[in-house]
Design a protein around this motif. Sequence first.
Motif, PDB file in Angstrom:
ATOM      1  N   LYS A  62       0.829  -1.215   0.000  1.00 30.96           N
ATOM      2  CA  LYS A  62       0.000   0.000   0.000  1.00 30.96           C
ATOM      3  C   LYS A  62       0.857   1.257   0.000  1.00 30.96           C
ATOM      4  O   LYS A  62       0.498   2.262  -0.632  1.00 30.96           O
TER       5      LYS A  62
ATOM      6  N   SER B 142     -13.122  -3.286  -7.516  1.00 33.81           N
ATOM      7  CA  SER B 142     -11.819  -3.955  -7.457  1.00 33.81           C
ATOM      8  C   SER B 142     -11.495  -4.396  -6.027  1.00 33.81           C
ATOM      9  O   SER B 142     -11.987  -3.841  -5.058  1.00 33.81           O
ATOM     10  N   ARG B 143     -10.622  -5.392  -5.961  1.00 33.02           N
ATOM     11  CA  ARG B 143     -10.258  -5.930  -4.662  1.00 33.02           C
ATOM     12  C   ARG B 143      -9.255  -5.032  -3.956  1.00 33.02           C
ATOM     13  O   ARG B 143      -8.575  -4.228  -4.577  1.00 33.02           O
ATOM     14  N   ASP B 144      -9.165  -5.208  -2.663  1.00 34.99           N
ATOM     15  CA  ASP B 144      -8.162  -4.484  -1.904  1.00 34.99           C
ATOM     16  C   ASP B 144      -6.776  -4.983  -2.291  1.00 34.99           C
ATOM     17  O   ASP B 144      -6.584  -6.175  -2.544  1.00 34.99           O
ATOM     18  N   LEU B 145      -5.816  -4.075  -2.362  1.00 33.14           N
ATOM     19  CA  LEU B 145      -4.450  -4.470  -2.737  1.00 33.14           C
ATOM     20  C   LEU B 145      -3.871  -5.473  -1.760  1.00 33.14           C
ATOM     21  O   LEU B 145      -3.125  -6.369  -2.148  1.00 33.14           O
TER      22      LEU B 145
ATOM     23  N   SER C 157      -8.595  -9.070  -0.622  1.00 30.20           N
ATOM     24  CA  SER C 157      -9.961  -9.156  -0.113  1.00 30.20           C
ATOM     25  C   SER C 157     -10.704 -10.066  -1.069  1.00 30.20           C
ATOM     26  O   SER C 157     -10.312 -10.212  -2.223  1.00 30.20           O
TER      27      SER C 157
ATOM     28  N   VAL D 186     -14.056  -3.787  -2.970  1.00 33.56           N
ATOM     29  CA  VAL D 186     -14.115  -2.917  -1.793  1.00 33.56           C
ATOM     30  C   VAL D 186     -14.492  -1.513  -2.233  1.00 33.56           C
ATOM     31  O   VAL D 186     -14.387  -1.172  -3.408  1.00 33.56           O
TER      32      VAL D 186
ATOM     33  N   ALA E 115     -10.574   2.546  -0.260  1.00 31.07           N
ATOM     34  CA  ALA E 115      -9.505   1.645   0.195  1.00 31.07           C
ATOM     35  C   ALA E 115      -8.296   1.675  -0.729  1.00 31.07           C
ATOM     36  O   ALA E 115      -7.203   1.251  -0.333  1.00 31.07           O
ATOM     37  N   HIS E 116      -8.467   2.141  -1.962  1.00 32.12           N
ATOM     38  CA  HIS E 116      -7.352   2.127  -2.913  1.00 32.12           C
ATOM     39  C   HIS E 116      -6.408   3.300  -2.641  1.00 32.12           C
ATOM     40  O   HIS E 116      -6.862   4.452  -2.517  1.00 32.12           O
TER      41      HIS E 116
ATOM     42  N   ARG F 216      -7.122   7.390  -1.980  1.00 34.87           N
ATOM     43  CA  ARG F 216      -6.807   7.982  -0.681  1.00 34.87           C
ATOM     44  C   ARG F 216      -5.842   9.165  -0.832  1.00 34.87           C
ATOM     45  O   ARG F 216      -5.994  10.198  -0.178  1.00 34.87           O
TER      46      ARG F 216
END
Lengths: 596, 596
Positions: free
Chosen positions: A513, B325-328, B331, B335, B339-340, B344
């Motif tokens: 992240k 898309s999925r969490d990095l 997940s 999400v 969350a990306h 953020r």
Amino acid sequence: MSYKAPLKDMLFVMNELAALSTINALPGCEDATADTAEAVLEENAKFCGSVVAPLNYASDKDPSFWHDGQVSTAKGFKEAFKSFAEAGWQGVQHPQEFGGQGLPKLVATPCIEMLNAASISFALVALLSDGAIEALLTAGSDAQKTTYLEPLISGKWTGTMNLTEPQAGSDLAAVRTRAVPQGDGTFKVFGTKIFITYGEHDMAENIVHLVLARTPDAPAGVKGISLFIVPKFLVNADGSLGARNDAHCVSIEHKLGIKASPTAVLQFGDHGGAIGTLVGEENRGLEYMFIMMNAARFGVGLQGIGLAERSYQQAVAFAKDRMQSRDLAGSAGPVAIIAHPDVRRMLMSMRSQIEAARALAYVGAGISDIAHHHPEAATRAANLAVYEYLVPVIKGWATEMSQDVTRDGVQVHGGMGFIEETGAAQHYRDAKILTIYEGTTAIQANDLVGRKTVRDGGAVANGIIAQVRATEAELAAMDGADFAAIHRQLAEGSAALEAVVAYVAANMKSDIKAVFAGSVPYLRLAGIVLGGWQMARAAIVAQGKLDAGAGDAAFYRAKIGTARFFADHMLSQASGLRSAIIDGSAGVLALGVDDF
Amino acid sequence: MSYKAPLKDMLFVMNELAALSTINALPGCEDATADTAEAVLEENAKFCGSVVAPLNYASDKDPSFWHDGQVSTAKGFKEAFKSFAEAGWQGVQHPQEFGGQGLPKLVATPCIEMLNAASISFALVALLSDGAIEALLTAGSDAQKTTYLEPLISGKWTGTMNLTEPQAGSDLAAVRTRAVPQGDGTFKVFGTKIFITYGEHDMAENIVHLVLARTPDAPAGVKGISLFIVPKFLVNADGSLGARNDAHCVSIEHKLGIKASPTAVLQFGDHGGAIGTLVGEENRGLEYMFIMMNAARFGVGLQGIGLAERSYQQAVAFAKDRMQSRDLAGSAGPVAIIAHPDVRRMLMSMRSQIEAARALAYVGAGISDIAHHHPEAATRAANLAVYEYLVPVIKGWATEMSQDVTRDGVQVHGGMGFIEETGAAQHYRDAKILTIYEGTTAIQANDLVGRKTVRDGGAVANGIIAQVRATEAELAAMDGADFAAIHRQLAEGSAALEAVVAYVAANMKSDIKAVFAGSVPYLRLAGIVLGGWQMARAAIVAQGKLDAGAGDAAFYRAKIGTARFFADHMLSQASGLRSAIIDGSAGVLALGVDDF
């Protein structure tokens, strides 16, 4: 609001920086002599300037509109596309075998820039066809190539890309459109696609939709997506048009910009099923789509450059014409505002970024040609890797740049810029799509970080940086304050880029992240440093020409001055970006979701 | 697309950074207790959120329109302005003597931010009235005050500023409008004014135009400009409305943004002459207009902050709602995009710049209150000088910031952002005017360089930098990585600003064009460093509250995280700006006019 292609700069970049003489020495590229390339560019410039550019403002004011499932495009578009097709401009870079001109990407690239400078909205129809052609060339069956390529390359038909669905956005794993085999080799396609550029229009006899869909037993996620051809009109065996297919445009969007380009919602299969044929193998659709996407992403980068150039030309014309306030150094009456230092600063900012992005894009096009035409496999592979590193940088950076430039383009006009009749505001509105479609800047940056940097441990990136260092060594040997400044700033830039590449490669596993928190700043840093590198190369060439007493000294001196501006105003941002990337993730990730 | 005023941050800044407790200790400001101020802000927040904010999108879609010399404003504007006036919101900062509430600028400032966040287009009518009120309070005769102030402050009438003429643009020396004395104390005014915000509308009974014009024997240039009151309807001795004056709206502009705010072309005197009365002394009009302009410039800075906040709130809501898309970090399914990391990053960039600009503006408002209310003349003068240094920075930097923020606001939405129905694009369009009207960013920067830096040899600027250094000393005593980063970046920023101030002061005489070539980068640097300084102060206060175990720990932790982001991502740009200013003029001025 006219547009005059910057042929002098285009030819300089093509010949001196992208080395056309190297490209036309490759097998299959021999036709692209310097004379031929120049003639092609000159003809294209005439066409874009006289036929397409005059449509741009009016087509924004009275854009395409939807009625009863049809889309009527803006006044003049149909006729202009007919001329475009008849003159062979759709086929510049496509194979002679299917009616194209078979010229290298390096020669097609300025043509695409010019068409987009003339009208982004108009150029999109050609850009989408280019993508469809690329995909069919790579993955289509012989029958599909025979049926579809010639009409697409001749501009008789046009192509579209159908990826996005309402619930999925950029996440292709969530695609739901279904394709049901009919037992006769065809499929029936059912689903809704949104944001389909030129998904419906009246400029061509047929529209070849390339559609991502899932077959009944496909695995979940991106590995279960296949690619289908779903033409608007079915095609008979002899190539003539058959029945209207069950693919209908139910609406088009009301958008901030590119209003003349219809953005369709397409409904497939509401009346029994849209007939489609599979492209290539089942479940490999994403791979094929990426062929289109990579071509299209490079093309969108060129859109950014072309649009920025258009905005710049308009700002220059206004700044030379508009008389206001006295000169700072003293004048009796008002002077043209181009005399005012901050207007000059904005124009130089626009100009230098456009020239840098143009140089990087054309150099990238030349590298792509080497990657496709060089006789040695190892050279092809090495150049392909460099090209693939550059694609997200060109797309991401040049399009973000176009938003900076068009913003300055409005600002140069002062209050007049805010009035729609002036035309500067249209560019500002149009530019905003470029960082979104064909993958947002964040998606480009993810590609740059993941596939292009981490996967090889930064090897390709560091190879490019080594080439930058070679240019720095040349700069060190040059005389004068301009080259000293360019050298200092480029060296700081390449050091920052090297540090960031090392940081990205080293921290991906331990702190994914944090790395992605810096992905867009990394893309921006790469754009600035590599663009600055090309400007430095250009300045060195220009000094050589001046030393040799070549003609057009004013052009070469301006090139050095523009490179100097880029160094002090753009490359100087590198150290701040380095901080934002390497130290900045703590701030990006500091808050919990509930804190927002 | 709702708007909820960020009261928590507003009160934090007002109480902790701008020290309301110091302001309400000043004579004449005693009413502004912490409780009163909080109550005023809460009521204003309710009004703006429930009455004005819901009009913003629809009023852009169906904006004000012109017909037969009249302007019909957007649906709901008339009623909303009536409620605004009746609740006394126009009068928050104006004297009780004329019906206002007489509260300090520090309390009025958040109210203005909120109104602009609710609707820039709507808020403009109030902003222009504020300017007219300021000018009349300063320069109006007793009779003029008696006639005009109460109706303006109560919102029964509204005010306008008439500066720009077609041939003159920002160059007031070129004003041609004529005012011919009639021998009875009145003048007949003849001329055309353009870009007159709310120059005609249907929201009030009368419109008080303040008009720059020349008397017959006036000297050329800015020293021959006088200021006149030219009401839409003449006013009888008893305050009732008389005949329609010869001041007519001949058209309104078709604009990129703020479409609900009518921008009028006003024709004075086409039917015999518009009756006006002189404000103050002849030939001192520019001076009086600057009173309005300075108030209005500060107000436009608040427009930038309010608009950016609105865009930010919309982006946050979308980012929390949109699943993709999925969490990095892994997940199962999609999400929310907040969350990306790059989403953020954009949200933090928006948030941190808004908070920094808000803090700087409110602190500036408090300084203005001291400059006007402190019992000691020397303290008043010193604070006035600091406030006047800050005005161009707040106006220029906060409005440029609003364009960065609203651009990110669209970008967070992806493709949806480009669709007008989403509403994010409106903010991007609206923002573009803010760097243009009430003096472009270049004009703010000229003011910063000329009047505010060179005139006193950088003394005021260096006094402010000394205060920044005091904060750095506090930071040095704090623990932890966040404060270390904030300290390092602020110290680099203040060093850059100090170097630039010295450069500007030293080189103005010898190389005026070089200095002005860096004027906008200097303004940007000042904004970043002084905004970063306020964020550092905020972080120190927040840590103190956390150490003391005060409630709302999440707010204080978020403030420290936001200050950290600002340091690494914004303050880190200081060294690049220093290069652009000190080394960058060669590139700005390298080309001849013919090279463009």
